[in-house]
Enzyme design. Structure first.
Site, PDB file in Angstrom:
ATOM      1  N   LYS A 144       0.879  -1.175   0.000  1.00 42.77           N
ATOM      2  CA  LYS A 144       0.000   0.000   0.000  1.00 42.77           C
ATOM      3  C   LYS A 144       0.908   1.214   0.000  1.00 42.77           C
ATOM      4  CE  LYS A 144      -3.398   2.693   2.493  1.00 42.77           C
ATOM      5  NZ  LYS A 144      -4.112   2.939   3.762  1.00 42.77           N
ATOM      6  N   GLY A 192      -8.429   9.045   9.709  1.00 43.58           N
ATOM      7  CA  GLY A 192      -8.795   9.035  11.114  1.00 43.58           C
ATOM      8  C   GLY A 192      -9.876  10.009  11.532  1.00 43.58           C
ATOM      9  N   ALA A 236      -9.801   5.597   4.115  1.00 44.10           N
ATOM     10  CA  ALA A 236      -9.606   6.740   5.015  1.00 44.10           C
ATOM     11  C   ALA A 236     -10.866   7.578   5.189  1.00 44.10           C
ATOM     12  CB  ALA A 236      -8.463   7.638   4.546  1.00 44.10           C
ATOM     13  N   GLY A 237     -11.200   7.825   6.446  1.00 43.81           N
ATOM     14  CA  GLY A 237     -12.278   8.748   6.780  1.00 43.81           C
ATOM     15  C   GLY A 237     -13.645   8.137   6.967  1.00 43.81           C
ATOM     16  N   ASN A 260      -9.832   1.283   9.306  1.00 45.87           N
ATOM     17  CA  ASN A 260      -8.923   1.054  10.421  1.00 45.87           C
ATOM     18  C   ASN A 260      -9.434   1.756  11.684  1.00 45.87           C
ATOM     19  OD1 ASN A 260      -5.290   1.379  10.950  1.00 45.87           O
ATOM     20  ND2 ASN A 260      -6.869   0.497  12.200  1.00 45.87           N
ATOM     21  N   THR A 261      -9.304   3.086  11.725  1.00 49.55           N
ATOM     22  CA  THR A 261      -9.630   3.819  12.949  1.00 49.55           C
ATOM     23  C   THR A 261     -11.037   3.541  13.451  1.00 49.55           C
ATOM     24  OG1 THR A 261      -8.113   5.596  12.308  1.00 49.55           O
ATOM     25  CG2 THR A 261      -9.749   6.110  13.990  1.00 49.55           C
TER      26      THR A 261
END
Length: 259
Positions: free
Chosen positions: A99, A160, A186-187, A208-209
């Site tokens: 990645k 995040g 992301a986001g 992830n987050t």
């Protein structure tokens, strides 16, 4: 429903997971298992390159027979740094997937499009399966496709932030023009955000987050898995297009008082 294929590898799940921010490796492992994810990303800076993969505290909790482990170049600020990280990952663990993540501004963590493209060109030539993390830029996405990246990974919002699909209009253009998989990364902060990305045509989402930082990461991983699956099934069912006028769900004739 057709399975997702990236770089010749078939995936049943359209949910990928990042491994950062989990409270423990055990929690991470349980969340991945509950999610059904078959691809996980790992920051190479969190891996002990002096140890064999089965001895590393992080990698040892991932089953390479069940998931594709994809090192990311998190922390790289230039193409040169990103290429070096990818080559270290290959030398240390035989990883062919990467990645590509180049974020020189540590405050916003937005990807550098120029350095990302430079690194992608080199890594594709070196035989890597490159998954570049990019701004939701349709022109850049197409250029990366043309040089041979395995997919493109446009951000929905800054890393995040959990803000959801802030770049929806641009991602839609990317999807419309892409001939390689589009992974929204992301986001995305809620299962509904992930579902919306799949419903609009994204091939996959990477979370992830939103999972790792939840009070119950395992339960949240399960929720994301259900949302992604439901969205995929709904998309395959071919929803009726929206209309600007109301239409009755029952006939407007044959009422009882008419007889």
């Amino acid at each position: 429903m057709n399975n997702l294929v990236i770089a010749g590898r078939e995936f049943r799940s359209r949910l990928f997971i990042g491994t950062g921010k989990f409270g423990s490796a055990v929690t991470m492992s349980r969340a991945i298992e509950e999610s059904g994810a078959e691809l996980v990303t790992v920051a190479l800076r969190r891996v002990d390159l002096e140890k064999a993969p089965d001895e590393d505290p992080l990698i040892s909790h991932l089953d390479p027979n069940r998931v594709v482990i994809v090192p990311n170049t998190s922390g790289a600020r230039t193409a040169e740094e990103a290429v070096r990280i990818a080559k270290l990952a290959r030398a240390a663990g035989g990883f062919e997937w990467v990645k590509l993540e180049l974020t020189p501004n540590l405050h916003h963590l937005l990807p550098d499009p120029i350095e990302t493209f430079k690194a992608a060109e080199i890594l594709v030539t070196e035989g890597f399966h490159v998954l570049p993390y990019i701004n939701a830029d349709p022109v850049l996405a197409k250029r990366l496709e043309e040089i041979g990246t395995a997919a493109v990974m446009p951000l929905a919002a800054p890393i995040g932030t959990n803000l959801g699909l802030q770049t929806k209009a641009m991602i839609e253009i990317i999807i419309q023009n892409a001939r390689i998989p589009v992974v929204v990364d992301a986001g995305l902060g809620l299962p509904s955000h992930a579902a919306a990305a799949i419903e609009m045509g994204a091939d996959c989402v990477l979370i992830n987050t939103a999972i790792a930082a939840a009070k119950d990461p395992v339960k949240m991983a399960c929720a994301f898995a259900k949302a992604v699956q439901a969205a995929e099934e709904a998309r395959d069912a071919t929803p009726r297009a929206p209309r600007s006028t109301a239409t009755a769900s029952s006939p407007l004739t044959g009422f009882l008082w008419e007889h």
